[in-house]
Enzyme design. Structure first.
Site, PDB file in Angstrom:
ATOM      1  N   LYS A  36       0.828  -1.219   0.000  1.00  0.00           N
ATOM      2  CA  LYS A  36       0.000   0.000   0.000  1.00  0.00           C
ATOM      3  C   LYS A  36       0.856   1.260   0.000  1.00  0.00           C
ATOM      4  O   LYS A  36       0.638   2.172  -0.788  1.00  0.00           O
ATOM      5  CB  LYS A  36      -0.910   0.040   1.245  1.00  0.00           C
ATOM      6  CG  LYS A  36      -1.966  -1.013   1.261  1.00  0.00           C
ATOM      7  CD  LYS A  36      -2.870  -0.877   2.467  1.00  0.00           C
ATOM      8  CE  LYS A  36      -2.138  -0.999   3.786  1.00  0.00           C
ATOM      9  NZ  LYS A  36      -1.521  -2.318   4.009  1.00  0.00           N
ATOM     10  N   THR A  37       1.824   1.289   0.897  1.00  0.00           N
ATOM     11  CA  THR A  37       2.645   2.490   0.986  1.00  0.00           C
ATOM     12  C   THR A  37       3.472   2.650  -0.290  1.00  0.00           C
ATOM     13  O   THR A  37       3.640   3.754  -0.807  1.00  0.00           O
ATOM     14  CB  THR A  37       3.542   2.427   2.236  1.00  0.00           C
ATOM     15  OG1 THR A  37       2.690   2.263   3.371  1.00  0.00           O
ATOM     16  CG2 THR A  37       4.365   3.671   2.404  1.00  0.00           C
ATOM     17  N   ASP A 221      -2.198   7.854   3.738  1.00  0.00           N
ATOM     18  CA  ASP A 221      -1.794   6.485   4.090  1.00  0.00           C
ATOM     19  C   ASP A 221      -2.428   6.138   5.446  1.00  0.00           C
ATOM     20  O   ASP A 221      -2.791   7.027   6.210  1.00  0.00           O
ATOM     21  CB  ASP A 221      -0.262   6.396   4.192  1.00  0.00           C
ATOM     22  CG  ASP A 221       0.247   4.952   4.077  1.00  0.00           C
ATOM     23  OD1 ASP A 221      -0.585   4.026   3.947  1.00  0.00           O
ATOM     24  OD2 ASP A 221       1.479   4.744   4.108  1.00  0.00           O
ATOM     25  N   GLU A 222      -2.559   4.871   5.753  1.00  0.00           N
ATOM     26  CA  GLU A 222      -3.126   4.409   7.031  1.00  0.00           C
ATOM     27  C   GLU A 222      -4.491   5.039   7.276  1.00  0.00           C
ATOM     28  O   GLU A 222      -4.788   5.531   8.373  1.00  0.00           O
ATOM     29  CB  GLU A 222      -2.178   4.754   8.202  1.00  0.00           C
ATOM     30  CG  GLU A 222      -0.733   4.354   7.992  1.00  0.00           C
ATOM     31  CD  GLU A 222      -0.435   2.910   8.391  1.00  0.00           C
ATOM     32  OE1 GLU A 222      -1.365   2.181   8.780  1.00  0.00           O
ATOM     33  OE2 GLU A 222       0.739   2.520   8.274  1.00  0.00           O
ATOM     34  N   GLN A 251      -5.844  -3.294  10.501  1.00  0.00           N
ATOM     35  CA  GLN A 251      -4.759  -2.649  11.247  1.00  0.00           C
ATOM     36  C   GLN A 251      -5.213  -1.387  11.961  1.00  0.00           C
ATOM     37  O   GLN A 251      -4.396  -0.534  12.302  1.00  0.00           O
ATOM     38  CB  GLN A 251      -3.599  -2.308  10.318  1.00  0.00           C
ATOM     39  CG  GLN A 251      -2.904  -3.542   9.768  1.00  0.00           C
ATOM     40  CD  GLN A 251      -1.664  -3.166   8.973  1.00  0.00           C
ATOM     41  OE1 GLN A 251      -0.669  -2.733   9.512  1.00  0.00           O
ATOM     42  NE2 GLN A 251      -1.742  -3.330   7.669  1.00  0.00           N
ATOM     43  N   ARG A 601       4.916  -7.256  10.968  1.00  0.00           N
ATOM     44  CA  ARG A 601       6.125  -6.446  10.779  1.00  0.00           C
ATOM     45  C   ARG A 601       7.298  -7.324  10.370  1.00  0.00           C
ATOM     46  O   ARG A 601       8.303  -6.843   9.870  1.00  0.00           O
ATOM     47  CB  ARG A 601       6.530  -5.702  12.073  1.00  0.00           C
ATOM     48  CG  ARG A 601       5.588  -4.657  12.637  1.00  0.00           C
ATOM     49  CD  ARG A 601       5.103  -3.702  11.614  1.00  0.00           C
ATOM     50  NE  ARG A 601       3.811  -4.159  11.100  1.00  0.00           N
ATOM     51  CZ  ARG A 601       3.301  -3.735   9.944  1.00  0.00           C
ATOM     52  NH1 ARG A 601       3.923  -2.859   9.203  1.00  0.00           N
ATOM     53  NH2 ARG A 601       2.136  -4.192   9.517  1.00  0.00           N
TER      54      ARG A 601
HETATM   55  P1  ATP Z   1       1.593  -2.029   5.949  1.00  0.00           P
HETATM   56  O1  ATP Z   1       0.161  -2.448   5.931  1.00  0.00           O
HETATM   57  O2  ATP Z   1       2.362  -2.784   6.970  1.00  0.00           O
HETATM   58  O3  ATP Z   1       1.753  -0.558   6.000  1.00  0.00           O
HETATM   59  P2  ATP Z   1       2.002  -1.913   3.112  1.00  0.00           P
HETATM   60  O4  ATP Z   1       0.784  -2.525   2.497  1.00  0.00           O
HETATM   61  O5  ATP Z   1       2.070  -0.455   3.153  1.00  0.00           O
HETATM   62  O6  ATP Z   1       2.212  -2.538   4.555  1.00  0.00           O
HETATM   63  P3  ATP Z   1       4.577  -1.799   1.878  1.00  0.00           P
HETATM   64  O7  ATP Z   1       5.339  -1.381   3.061  1.00  0.00           O
HETATM   65  O8  ATP Z   1       4.273  -0.813   0.834  1.00  0.00           O
HETATM   66  O9  ATP Z   1       3.229  -2.519   2.362  1.00  0.00           O
HETATM   67  O10 ATP Z   1       5.273  -3.052   1.200  1.00  0.00           O
HETATM   68  C1  ATP Z   1       5.733  -4.163   1.951  1.00  0.00           C
HETATM   69  C2  ATP Z   1       7.044  -4.684   1.367  1.00  0.00           C
HETATM   70  O11 ATP Z   1       6.800  -5.322   0.128  1.00  0.00           O
HETATM   71  C3  ATP Z   1       8.022  -3.558   1.077  1.00  0.00           C
HETATM   72  O12 ATP Z   1       9.312  -4.020   1.360  1.00  0.00           O
HETATM   73  C4  ATP Z   1       7.824  -3.316  -0.403  1.00  0.00           C
HETATM   74  O13 ATP Z   1       8.972  -2.757  -0.983  1.00  0.00           O
HETATM   75  C5  ATP Z   1       7.565  -4.726  -0.918  1.00  0.00           C
HETATM   76  N1  ATP Z   1       6.750  -4.765  -2.150  1.00  0.00           N
HETATM   77  C6  ATP Z   1       5.544  -4.240  -2.343  1.00  0.00           C
HETATM   78  N2  ATP Z   1       5.082  -4.485  -3.581  1.00  0.00           N
HETATM   79  C7  ATP Z   1       6.039  -5.195  -4.208  1.00  0.00           C
HETATM   80  C8  ATP Z   1       6.171  -5.762  -5.527  1.00  0.00           C
HETATM   81  N3  ATP Z   1       5.228  -5.648  -6.445  1.00  0.00           N
HETATM   82  N4  ATP Z   1       7.312  -6.439  -5.789  1.00  0.00           N
HETATM   83  C9  ATP Z   1       8.294  -6.578  -4.866  1.00  0.00           C
HETATM   84  N5  ATP Z   1       8.219  -6.062  -3.624  1.00  0.00           N
HETATM   85  C10 ATP Z   1       7.117  -5.384  -3.288  1.00  0.00           C
HETATM   86 MG    MG Z   2       2.197   0.923   4.761  1.00  0.00          MG
END
Ligand code: ATP
Ligand code: MG
Length: 655
Positions: A36-37, A221-222, A251, A601
């Site tokens: 997401k981020t 975000d969040e 979350q 995490r």
């Molecule tokens: P959270 O809910 O904990 O905030 P998030 O959904 O925001 O998580 P991110 O932090 O954006 O998730 O991504 C999680 C990990 O996966 C990061 O290390 C990111 O770089 C990696 N990632 C995300 N998408 C891809 C992709 N398509 N290919 C490879 N790595 C990815």
């Molecule tokens: Mg995130």
């Protein structure tokens, strides 16, 4: 490859769809670690690069300063722009920036200051004292949380509608009193920041229009943790603009602060997003870690429902350590870290997460004993240490002499012969005339309303502040001058204890912090006020120093972060889930979401632990293992067996 394809590289189909969505409201609803981020940041780059939007038209809001910094860093990498040029920050940070710019329209003095939680609490106690109410009958924490609730709902005392009952009338009276004291001292609490920023826009349509025009795109975000005031603020701003919201209902962990999951549903109604993107592939964790997370969160009823999966393979099982007591638990964690941190890229890639700050002390000691470097986030933060607060109080008086809390803190510290009776006379005068303590002092000195000795001592204090105010110094020179000339340094030097040594070091560190802050500061707002705000708003997440070590923090702070190796400790009933949360409606589900945040995490390896006996806040307690452990599917968890010799070592630490 077309010109902007590079922005879609390394994204899956659903992620691409989100990043390149048409210019309309968009909602991305997805599980932990699903990108997401990453999508939000790529979206900003896409808007600038492909849609040719100016970086100045973007407003990005995230939950922690740490996350905001990370966003700025990554954007800078992709786009090569100065991070300060971007409006990226937390809701509070952005509200503050607006209020500093438009303080007059927000009916604030130029040097207004921010109260942290503890200071707000002190202020409430002061109000209770003024109104002769008993703290036993009116516990300050409850009054404080009542005031915050009113503000989060959008109500200043004038707008509160209340019944005739004694209880509600008294609370309103206290709120009135509190509010007028804050006004008079130019002080804002956290809830104020948001409410004021909201009112600033609501009551100044021209100004609002200016910002509505400016921020064509708002990215959040969040989103699951947004509170009612933040939502209203967003709605006001985003009437004609596009909102790109990213969140995960599983979350949501700030219900206790008024965050409301219903906003995700409301967003769908109010904004009618053009796209609703769901992401379920997780890129962060191993299959085992996800199985634990999925199994746990499935116990919650209030969910939109989704299941994370990964291509990364099963990975190692999750290890569970049953500790004899908290010292044993800490010893186990520290030993493991020492043995295997390099495998995960070094100490700075390892995290220890816990439910409450008080758990950190024992962990710190275990790490110190083994010389393992660590960084601690939250807890007794640098800027909350007594000697630092004293120095800051002087700086606050220099920014704004009417700051009564600052005045109270240092008028006779270090001691300069201003007795309690004198201060009480000043307070009484201030109360009678509805003015600040500083103004009361001036008046009393002017009309000889004090004994000769008291008058002399007070006049000296005023002179000291006035002299300092007139100096034309850089921020760090000012800090240095303040700690010298107010007598703070001499006071601690005279005492010569080990504790005092540390306090002196901390004061020196403050001067360095001022230097560092000025060197990096590029905004056009007054430097001293900006620094003082920084000490309140960003202090907790900044950690201390620049040590690259194991990261220690509460689960709430860990949101959005990831680490190859994670220890989640203190999994005991009444600690996690926390007993206070258990008493609340939906409290257990929120605790479970917090546990889900903790588990997700971890990237490669997760350790869970609990202690059969624990000493917290000076009391020893015995607890059962947390119910969350039993909610993790069978076959995922594996107990850690230590050799008996090893266990004996830990037991010996037990006093
Ligand atoms: P959270 O809910 O904990 O905030 P998030 O959904 O925001 O998580 P991110 O932090 O954006 O998730 O991504 C999680 C990990 O996966 C990061 O290390 C990111 O770089 C990696 N990632 C995300 N998408 C891809 C992709 N398509 N290919 C490879 N790595 C990815
Ligand atoms: Mg995130």
């Amino acid at each position: 490859m077309s010109n902007s394809d590079f922005l879609l590289q390394n994204l899956n189909i659903a992620q691409r769809q989100a990043v390149s969505a048409p210019l309309a409201h968009t909602l991305v609803l997805a599980g932990a670690g699903s990108g997401k981020t990453r999508v939000l940041i790529q979206r900003m780059a896409w808007l600038i690069h492909t849609e040719r939007q100016s970086p100045f038209q973007l407003l990005a809001v995230t939950f922690t300063n740490k996350a905001a910094k990370e966003m700025q860093r990554r954007l800078q990498q992709v786009l090569n722009i100065k991070p300060q040029a971007l409006w990226v920050g937390t809701f509070h940070g952005i509200a503050h920036r607006l209020l500093r710019r438009h303080y007059a329209q927000a009916h604030l003095p130029a040097g207004f200051q921010i109260l942290d939680n503890q200071e707000q609490y002190n202020m409430v106690r002061r109000v209770l004292k003024h109104t002769n109410l008993d703290e036993k009958e009116w516990p300050p924490r409850q009054v404080q949380s009542h005031i915050n609730q009113q503000k989060e709902g959008g109500f200043y005392p004038e707008q509160v509608e209340t019944g005739n009952g004694y209880h509600s009338q008294t609370l309103l009276k206290l709120y009135h009193h509190y509010h007028s004291l804050c006004q008079q001292s130019g002080l804002l609490d956290f809830a104020d920041l948001l409410l004021r920023a909201y009112l600033l826009w609501r009551d100044n349509p021209e100004l609002l229009a200016q910002y509505q025009q400016r921020f064509a795109h708002v990215l959040v975000d969040e989103f699951q943790d947004i509170n009612p005031m933040q939502y209203r603020w967003l709605k006001l701003l985003a009437q004609h603009n596009r909102v790109f919201a990213v969140g995960d209902d599983d979350q949501s962990i700030y219900g206790w602060r008024g965050a409301d999951l219903a906003h995700i549903h409301r967003f769908q109604q109010d904004f009618q997003p053009n796209q609703l993107v769901k992401l379920e592939q997780n890129y962060r964790s191993t299959g085992m870690i996800l199985a634990a997370a999925n199994g746990l969160i499935a116990q919650n009823r209030q969910r939109l429902g989704k299941n994370l999966w990964t291509q990364a393979g099963e990975g190692a099982p999750i290890y569970l350590y049953q500790a004899y007591n908290d010292l044993d638990e800490a010893g186990f964690i520290a030993d493991k870290l020492q043995a295997c941190a390099t495998q995960y890229g070094g100490y700075q890639h390892c995290a220890v997460l816990y439910r409450v700050n008080a758990q950190s002390r024992v962990l710190e000691e275990a790490l110190l004993k083994r010389n393992i470097p660590y960084r601690i986030y939250g807890g007794l933060r640098f800027y909350e240490r007594a000697e630092i607060k004293d120095a800051l109080a002087y700086l606050r008086l220099l920014a704004h002499v009417d700051d009564d809390l600052a005045y109270e803190r240092v008028v006779n510290f270090p001691p300069r012969g201003i007795g309690k009776t004198t201060v009480e006379t000043v307070r009484a005068h201030a109360r009678r005339h509805g003015c600040s303590l500083w103004q009361a002092t001036t008046a009393l000195l002017g009309n000889a309303g004090l004994s000769a000795r008291a008058g002399q001592a007070l006049a000296k204090f005023q002179q000291l502040i006035q002299n300092l105010k007139q100096r034309d110094l850089t921020l760090d020179e000012l800090a240095q001058t303040v700690i010298e000339q107010t007598g703070l340094i001499a006071y601690y030097q005279k005492k010569r204890g080990e504790k005092e040594e540390m306090r002196l070091e901390n004061l020196a560190e403050l001067v360095r912090a001022c230097h560092q802050f000025s060197a990096q500061y590029e905004e056009d707002l007054p430097l001293l006020s900006a620094f003082l705000t920084h000490t309140v708003l960003e202090a907790g997440e900044a950690g201390q120093g620049t040590v690259q070590g194991v990261q220690l923090m509460t689960l709430h702070i860990a949101k959005g972060l990831e680490f190859p190796l994670v220890f989640l400790c203190g999994l005991e009933e009444n600690l996690f889930p926390h007993q206070l949360a258990l008493a609340e409606l939906n409290g257990l589900e929120e605790e479970r979401r917090l546990c889900y945040v903790g588990i997700t995490r971890a990237m490669r390896q997760l350790y869970l632990s609990y202690a059969q006996a624990r000493c917290l806040h000076g009391m020893e307690s015995h607890s059962r293992p947390s119910r969350f452990i039993s909610e993790i599917p069978i076959g995922v968890l594996e107990p850690v067996h230590l050799s008996s010799a090893h266990q004996t070592v830990y037991r010996n630490h037990n006093p």
